[in-house]
Scaffold this motif. Structure first.
Motif, PDB file in Angstrom:
ATOM      1  N   LEU A  74       0.868  -1.166   0.069  1.00 39.08           N
ATOM      2  CA  LEU A  74      -0.079  -0.051  -0.053  1.00 39.08           C
ATOM      3  C   LEU A  74       0.789   1.228   0.032  1.00 39.08           C
ATOM      4  CD1 LEU A  74      -2.812   1.366   0.246  1.00 39.08           C
ATOM      5  CD2 LEU A  74      -2.605   1.088   2.666  1.00 39.08           C
ATOM      6  N   ASN A  75       1.782   1.209   0.892  1.00 39.85           N
ATOM      7  CA  ASN A  75       2.698   2.507   0.937  1.00 39.85           C
ATOM      8  C   ASN A  75       3.430   2.419  -0.436  1.00 39.85           C
ATOM      9  OD1 ASN A  75       2.085   2.639   3.692  1.00 39.85           O
ATOM     10  ND2 ASN A  75       3.829   1.832   4.257  1.00 39.85           N
ATOM     11  N   ASN A  76       4.008   1.589  -1.072  1.00 40.74           N
ATOM     12  CA  ASN A  76       4.617   1.893  -2.005  1.00 40.74           C
ATOM     13  C   ASN A  76       3.784   2.057  -3.500  1.00 40.74           C
ATOM     14  OD1 ASN A  76       7.194   0.912  -1.058  1.00 40.74           O
ATOM     15  ND2 ASN A  76       6.912  -1.246  -1.439  1.00 40.74           N
ATOM     16  N   ALA A  77       2.600   1.793  -3.578  1.00 37.36           N
ATOM     17  CA  ALA A  77       1.613   2.116  -4.484  1.00 37.36           C
ATOM     18  C   ALA A  77       1.229   3.444  -4.185  1.00 37.36           C
ATOM     19  CB  ALA A  77       0.312   1.246  -4.414  1.00 37.36           C
ATOM     20  N   ILE A  78       1.134   3.989  -3.036  1.00 37.06           N
ATOM     21  CA  ILE A  78       0.596   5.498  -2.816  1.00 37.06           C
ATOM     22  C   ILE A  78       1.741   6.411  -3.344  1.00 37.06           C
ATOM     23  CG2 ILE A  78       0.330   7.221  -0.728  1.00 37.06           C
ATOM     24  CD1 ILE A  78      -1.416   5.046   0.406  1.00 37.06           C
ATOM     25  N   ASN A  79       3.105   6.006  -3.049  1.00 40.43           N
ATOM     26  CA  ASN A  79       4.289   6.463  -3.391  1.00 40.43           C
ATOM     27  C   ASN A  79       4.289   6.458  -4.913  1.00 40.43           C
ATOM     28  OD1 ASN A  79       5.207   7.714  -1.045  1.00 40.43           O
ATOM     29  ND2 ASN A  79       6.320   5.543  -0.410  1.00 40.43           N
ATOM     30  N   ALA A  80       4.089   5.474  -5.451  1.00 39.09           N
ATOM     31  CA  ALA A  80       4.335   5.426  -6.962  1.00 39.09           C
ATOM     32  C   ALA A  80       3.313   6.071  -7.892  1.00 39.09           C
ATOM     33  CB  ALA A  80       4.376   4.037  -7.364  1.00 39.09           C
ATOM     34  N   GLU A  81       1.930   5.833  -7.433  1.00 36.74           N
ATOM     35  CA  GLU A  81       0.911   6.440  -8.057  1.00 36.74           C
ATOM     36  C   GLU A  81       0.021   7.712  -7.564  1.00 36.74           C
ATOM     37  OE1 GLU A  81      -1.815   3.077  -9.395  1.00 36.74           O
ATOM     38  OE2 GLU A  81      -0.406   1.751  -8.682  1.00 36.74           O
ATOM     39  N   ILE A  82       0.586   8.122  -6.486  1.00 38.79           N
ATOM     40  CA  ILE A  82      -0.265   9.325  -6.130  1.00 38.79           C
ATOM     41  C   ILE A  82       0.816  10.519  -5.723  1.00 38.79           C
ATOM     42  CG2 ILE A  82      -1.217  10.517  -3.971  1.00 38.79           C
ATOM     43  CD1 ILE A  82      -3.141   7.979  -3.637  1.00 38.79           C
ATOM     44  N   ILE A  83       1.987   9.954  -5.060  1.00 40.30           N
ATOM     45  CA  ILE A  83       3.062  10.929  -4.681  1.00 40.30           C
ATOM     46  C   ILE A  83       3.821  11.439  -5.692  1.00 40.30           C
ATOM     47  CG2 ILE A  83       4.991  11.498  -3.080  1.00 40.30           C
ATOM     48  CD1 ILE A  83       2.283  11.200  -1.567  1.00 40.30           C
ATOM     49  N   ALA A  84       4.136  10.261  -6.664  1.00 37.43           N
ATOM     50  CA  ALA A  84       4.934  10.645  -7.729  1.00 37.43           C
ATOM     51  C   ALA A  84       4.204  11.418  -8.938  1.00 37.43           C
ATOM     52  CB  ALA A  84       5.457   9.461  -8.376  1.00 37.43           C
ATOM     53  N   ASP A  85       2.950  11.764  -8.886  1.00 34.39           N
ATOM     54  CA  ASP A  85       2.042  12.341 -10.040  1.00 34.39           C
ATOM     55  C   ASP A  85       1.651  13.739  -9.114  1.00 34.39           C
ATOM     56  OD1 ASP A  85      -0.520  13.591 -10.943  1.00 34.39           O
ATOM     57  OD2 ASP A  85      -0.537  11.612 -12.143  1.00 34.39           O
ATOM     58  N   PRO A  86       2.133  14.942  -9.882  1.00 33.29           N
ATOM     59  CA  PRO A  86       2.069  16.193  -9.203  1.00 33.29           C
ATOM     60  C   PRO A  86       0.331  16.459  -8.856  1.00 33.29           C
ATOM     61  CG  PRO A  86       3.455  16.373 -11.044  1.00 33.29           C
ATOM     62  CD  PRO A  86       3.289  14.904 -10.929  1.00 33.29           C
ATOM     63  N   GLY A  87      -0.374  16.259  -9.687  1.00 27.84           N
ATOM     64  CA  GLY A  87      -1.789  16.432  -9.266  1.00 27.84           C
ATOM     65  C   GLY A  87      -2.337  15.748  -8.213  1.00 27.84           C
ATOM     66  N   MET A  88      -1.922  14.390  -8.484  1.00 26.71           N
ATOM     67  CA  MET A  88      -2.557  13.505  -7.343  1.00 26.71           C
ATOM     68  C   MET A  88      -1.763  13.943  -6.036  1.00 26.71           C
ATOM     69  SD  MET A  88      -4.580  11.010  -8.476  1.00 26.71           S
ATOM     70  CE  MET A  88      -4.998  10.556 -10.074  1.00 26.71           C
ATOM     71  N   GLN A  89      -0.455  14.170  -6.083  1.00 23.14           N
ATOM     72  CA  GLN A  89       0.118  14.527  -4.699  1.00 23.14           C
ATOM     73  C   GLN A  89      -0.549  16.109  -4.176  1.00 23.14           C
ATOM     74  OE1 GLN A  89       4.264  16.255  -5.378  1.00 23.14           O
ATOM     75  NE2 GLN A  89       4.682  15.379  -3.188  1.00 23.14           N
ATOM     76  N   ASP A  90      -0.909  16.805  -4.974  1.00 27.80           N
ATOM     77  CA  ASP A  90      -1.606  17.903  -4.632  1.00 27.80           C
ATOM     78  C   ASP A  90      -2.916  17.711  -3.798  1.00 27.80           C
ATOM     79  OD1 ASP A  90       0.272  20.485  -5.067  1.00 27.80           O
ATOM     80  OD2 ASP A  90      -0.877  20.977  -6.843  1.00 27.80           O
ATOM     81  N   MET A  91      -3.395  16.662  -4.318  1.00 29.52           N
ATOM     82  CA  MET A  91      -4.898  16.444  -3.670  1.00 29.52           C
ATOM     83  C   MET A  91      -4.650  15.720  -2.421  1.00 29.52           C
ATOM     84  SD  MET A  91      -8.130  16.140  -3.817  1.00 29.52           S
ATOM     85  CE  MET A  91      -8.518  16.436  -5.409  1.00 29.52           C
ATOM     86  N   ALA A  92      -3.430  14.838  -2.563  1.00 26.56           N
ATOM     87  CA  ALA A  92      -3.165  14.065  -1.169  1.00 26.56           C
ATOM     88  C   ALA A  92      -2.826  14.779  -0.120  1.00 26.56           C
ATOM     89  CB  ALA A  92      -2.059  12.798  -1.354  1.00 26.56           C
ATOM     90  N   ASN A  93      -1.839  15.907  -0.474  1.00 26.77           N
ATOM     91  CA  ASN A  93      -1.534  16.982   0.504  1.00 26.77           C
ATOM     92  C   ASN A  93      -2.618  17.778   1.185  1.00 26.77           C
ATOM     93  OD1 ASN A  93       1.214  16.222   0.209  1.00 26.77           O
ATOM     94  ND2 ASN A  93       1.643  17.705  -1.143  1.00 26.77           N
ATOM     95  N   ASN A  94      -3.518  18.250   0.255  1.00 25.60           N
ATOM     96  CA  ASN A  94      -4.533  18.846   0.733  1.00 25.60           C
ATOM     97  C   ASN A  94      -5.559  18.088   1.635  1.00 25.60           C
ATOM     98  OD1 ASN A  94      -4.146  21.446  -0.580  1.00 25.60           O
ATOM     99  ND2 ASN A  94      -5.485  20.569  -2.450  1.00 25.60           N
ATOM    100  N   ILE A  95      -5.814  16.918   1.408  1.00 25.28           N
ATOM    101  CA  ILE A  95      -6.495  15.916   2.232  1.00 25.28           C
ATOM    102  C   ILE A  95      -5.727  15.862   3.522  1.00 25.28           C
ATOM    103  CG2 ILE A  95      -7.414  13.441   2.624  1.00 25.28           C
ATOM    104  CD1 ILE A  95      -7.958  13.687  -0.492  1.00 25.28           C
ATOM    105  N   ILE A  96      -4.292  15.607   3.601  1.00 21.60           N
ATOM    106  CA  ILE A  96      -3.614  15.702   4.818  1.00 21.60           C
ATOM    107  C   ILE A  96      -3.665  16.675   5.755  1.00 21.60           C
ATOM    108  CG2 ILE A  96      -1.505  15.243   5.767  1.00 21.60           C
ATOM    109  CD1 ILE A  96      -0.792  13.447   3.190  1.00 21.60           C
ATOM    110  N   THR A  97      -3.533  17.884   4.859  1.00 25.41           N
ATOM    111  CA  THR A  97      -3.764  19.284   5.618  1.00 25.41           C
ATOM    112  C   THR A  97      -5.159  19.335   6.213  1.00 25.41           C
ATOM    113  OG1 THR A  97      -1.922  19.932   4.320  1.00 25.41           O
ATOM    114  CG2 THR A  97      -3.479  21.719   5.412  1.00 25.41           C
ATOM    115  N   MET A  98      -6.165  19.167   5.284  1.00 23.13           N
ATOM    116  CA  MET A  98      -7.454  19.015   5.996  1.00 23.13           C
ATOM    117  C   MET A  98      -7.605  18.342   7.428  1.00 23.13           C
ATOM    118  SD  MET A  98     -11.166  18.577   3.869  1.00 23.13           S
ATOM    119  CE  MET A  98     -10.607  16.883   3.368  1.00 23.13           C
ATOM    120  N   TRP A  99      -7.236  17.109   7.090  1.00 23.86           N
ATOM    121  CA  TRP A  99      -7.540  16.276   8.469  1.00 23.86           C
ATOM    122  C   TRP A  99      -6.722  16.832   9.440  1.00 23.86           C
ATOM    123  CZ3 TRP A  99     -11.542  13.681   9.231  1.00 23.86           C
ATOM    124  CH2 TRP A  99     -12.116  12.725   8.126  1.00 23.86           C
ATOM    125  N   TYR A 100      -5.219  17.111   9.426  1.00 18.05           N
ATOM    126  CA  TYR A 100      -4.556  17.805  10.327  1.00 18.05           C
ATOM    127  C   TYR A 100      -4.913  19.065  11.017  1.00 18.05           C
ATOM    128  CZ  TYR A 100      -1.685  13.563  10.967  1.00 18.05           C
ATOM    129  OH  TYR A 100      -1.377  12.287  10.820  1.00 18.05           O
TER     130      TYR A 100
END
Length: 147
Positions: A74-100
């Motif tokens: 799961l961690n590897n897939a998130i890194n490869a498919e979400i974190i490595a993609d700038p658009g997906m990474q932005d969305m993930a960062n916004n979701i993390i920031t929203m929760w925290y």
């Protein structure tokens, strides 16, 4: 029409949102739901961005979650498919920031989002001016006190 489906909180997109939020934040779905903000955050994102953009992120997340059989996968897939993609990474960062922090792109989602930000749990603190620690709490040593 997909927009009507996604606004129905009972749909599987909501479950995907909660599951990927769990993976991104490190907090369980139950802990995230206990903030009282899960539905609000889900709907807030839909009000802030195009539904198609959010659906793309959720479909990618769904595929990752369904194809991962261990935490490492799961961690590897998130890194490869979400974190490595700038658009997906932005969305993930916004979701993390929203929760925290309770914010989406620098603005608080609502009054409760400040009070229930996950950051306060991590710090073993309370949000100043919002949730007081309780009567005579000043006489109790902090959880991680070295004194």
């Amino acid at each position: 029409m997909i927009i009507n489906k996604i606004l129905n909180v009972d749909d599987y997109y909501y479950d995907v949102f909660m599951s990927i939020s769990e993976s991104l934040t490190g907090f369980s779905v139950n802990e995230l739901q206990s903030t009282g903000l899960a539905d609000i955050y889900y709907k807030h994102i839909l009000g802030q961005i195009e539904a198609a953009t959010f659906i793309e992120f959720l479909n990618t997340s769904k595929t990752i979650l369904e194809n991962s059989y261990s935490q490492d996968q799961l961690n590897n897939a998130i890194n490869a498919e979400i974190i490595a993609d700038p658009g997906m990474q932005d969305m993930a960062n916004n979701i993390i920031t929203m929760w925290y922090l309770g914010t989406w792109e620098g603005a608080y989602v609502n009054d409760l989002s400040y009070k229930e930000g996950l950051v306060w749990n991590i710090m073993h603190a309370h949000p100043p001016g919002a949730k007081q620690p309780g009567f005579k709490s000043w006489g109790v040593k902090p959880v991680n006190s070295n004194s």
